[in-house]
Design an enzyme around this catalytic site. Structure first.
Site, PDB file in Angstrom:
ATOM      1  N   HIS A   1      -0.245  -1.839  -7.874  1.00 62.68           N
ATOM      2  CA  HIS A   1      -0.588  -3.007  -8.713  1.00 62.68           C
ATOM      3  C   HIS A   1      -0.910  -4.326  -7.994  1.00 62.68           C
ATOM      4  O   HIS A   1      -0.921  -4.351  -6.653  1.00 62.68           O
ATOM      5  CB  HIS A   1       0.599  -3.262  -9.500  1.00 62.68           C
ATOM      6  CG  HIS A   1       1.972  -3.904  -8.835  1.00 62.68           C
ATOM      7  ND1 HIS A   1       1.940  -4.956  -8.081  1.00 62.68           N
ATOM      8  CD2 HIS A   1       2.822  -3.095  -8.530  1.00 62.68           C
ATOM      9  CE1 HIS A   1       3.240  -4.904  -7.619  1.00 62.68           C
ATOM     10  NE2 HIS A   1       4.060  -3.866  -7.830  1.00 62.68           N
TER      11      HIS A   1
ATOM     12  N   CYS B   1       6.812  -0.423  -4.536  1.00 60.11           N
ATOM     13  CA  CYS B   1       5.448   0.012  -5.218  1.00 60.11           C
ATOM     14  C   CYS B   1       4.636  -0.230  -3.860  1.00 60.11           C
ATOM     15  O   CYS B   1       4.910  -0.581  -2.766  1.00 60.11           O
ATOM     16  CB  CYS B   1       5.205  -1.081  -6.350  1.00 60.11           C
ATOM     17  SG  CYS B   1       6.447  -0.626  -7.879  1.00 60.11           S
TER      18      CYS B   1
END
Length: 410
Positions: A153, A161
């Site tokens: 992202h 992440c």
């Protein structure tokens, strides 16, 4: 009841204001150009590069990522069927360290082979645009590994992440979108700790994750040989690549099918590459082991020298402390003679003098006595009181009587 003209005008004005506000809100959500962020076209620089590399704009994509160098590669299929590197993005942040994700909450970014389908794309992400990696996959689940909502992202922040800048996240998302529009049903994202070269494998040869990384390297080797993303499967709690099972489905936790095989030409090409890599790995490992041995021996020798110097310094400090204590003890005698027999003051001060010298000696060895060699402390010196000599009494008898008589007559 009829509605007055001013009331109608007020309602129309309010309605118009609401429409204007809604337009502002929509424009804010869609960006300054009014196009929703997930629907924006690719930058001209990327489309120009695709043309140069003989790629169809909606051709399939493939992604490889490397933690150690924070690189995120997007490969795209050329018109000849092979893949070429289209763009490399810098990972803004990834969390944890080199090695796979094990459990929910360990803040570790995953490593391994993951498949992305359209349902994993998130156009409404709070972090600009994103897609779900798909952790845990079949391999992770077979090993009991846990974790949720692990993404690629934007927003440049990470808690497990792979975070990119908004610009990079947008381009990656749009490339994936166009590949899906072109008919690709899913694309592969292969997450590595580092480039799987023999040099890097030798560098990390003593890492506890080495066995896992050797398995990942095999998948990387398949791509290096074919320039096509390997078909990844899982059986017997391990990854397998480009296998033919004769139609038998793979079970991640069960043994691999007995008739499972890799095409002969591909198996031979991969093994040839691995044999060459092994020669480099063995040579570098021997070199690094020798360097590590020399470094360890040097460190051990330095430690011994330091220990010997420390012991010598402590012995010298103790000797100096002993001299100070002896000097303090001997310094008590001269004041006694000078006092003309009144030694009370001199002897009373002596214990304090001894303690002061002992404290000074203690500081000389680092604030504490040397271990195992206590500082000598003399027995307390008690003050000696010297009684005055007895005065002689007057003689009795005739001389006494004569003394009294003379006193009376005078």
């Amino acid at each position: 009841m009829p509605i007055s003209v001013p009331s109608l005008r007020l309602r129309h004005a309010l309605a118009a204001l609401l429409l204007i506000l809604a337009g502002f809100v929509l424009a804010a959500c869609q960006g300054s150009n009014g196009i929703p962020k997930d629907m924006r076209p690719l930058p001209a620089k990327l489309t120009a590069r695709m043309e140069k590399l003989n790629m169809d704009p909606k051709a399939p994509i493939y992604i490889r990522s490397y933690k150690e160098t924070s690189e995120f590669e997007v490969w795209k299929q050329r018109r000849d069927g092979q893949y070429a590197l289209l763009s490399t993005y810098q990972i803004c942040k990834w969390s944890g360290k080199l090695g796979p994700k094990i459990r929910e909450g360990d803040r570790q970014a995953p490593e391994g082979f993951y498949t992305i389908k359209p349902g994993q794309m998130n156009p409404k992400s709070n972090y600009f645009l994103s897609f779900n990696i798909g952790f845990p996959n079949a391999f992770d689940s077979a090993l009991g590994r846990t974790g949720t909502n692990l993404m690629v992202h934007g927003a440049c922040s990470s808690a497990g992440c792979y975070s990119m800048t908004d610009e990079a996240a947008g381009e990656i998302y749009w490339l994936a979108r166009d590949a899906f529009l072109g008919g690709q049903r899913s694309f592969e994202v292969h997450l590595y700790p580092f480039r799987m070269t023999p040099e890097n494998m030798a560098k990390h040869r003593n890492d506890p994750n080495m066995e896992f990384w050797v398995m990942l390297k095999e998948g990387s080797d398949h791509f290096e040989v074919t320039r096509k993303p390997p078909v990844v499967g899982v059986c017997n709690r391990r990854y397998v690549f480009d296998v033919d099972t004769g139609g038998v489905p793979l079970n991640a936790s069960a043994p691999c099918p007995a008739n499972m095989s890799v095409p002969v030409w591909l198996d031979a090409a991969v093994k040839e590459k691995q044999a060459k890599d092994q020669v480099v790995f063995a040579s570098l490992s021997a070199k690094y082991d020798a360097e590590d041995k020399i470094a360890a021996e040097t460190a051990a020798a330095d430690a011994q020298k330091l220990a010997a110097k420390t012991a010598t310094d402590q012995q010298k400090a103790v000797a100096e402390a002993q001299k100070s204590v002896d000097a303090a003890t001997m310094a008590v005698e001269p004041p006694v003679a000078a006092a003309g027999g009144d030694a009370t003051a001199a002897y009373t001060a002596a214990p304090a003098l001894v303690e002061a010298n002992a404290a000074t000696a203690s500081v000389a060895v680092g604030g504490v006595p040397a271990p195992g060699v206590p500082l000598p402390v003399p027995s307390p010196i008690r003050p000696v009181v010297v009684a005055p000599p007895p005065q002689p009494e007057a003689p009795a008898g005739f001389w006494g009587k004569l003394k009294k008589k003379l006193a009376v007559s005078g």
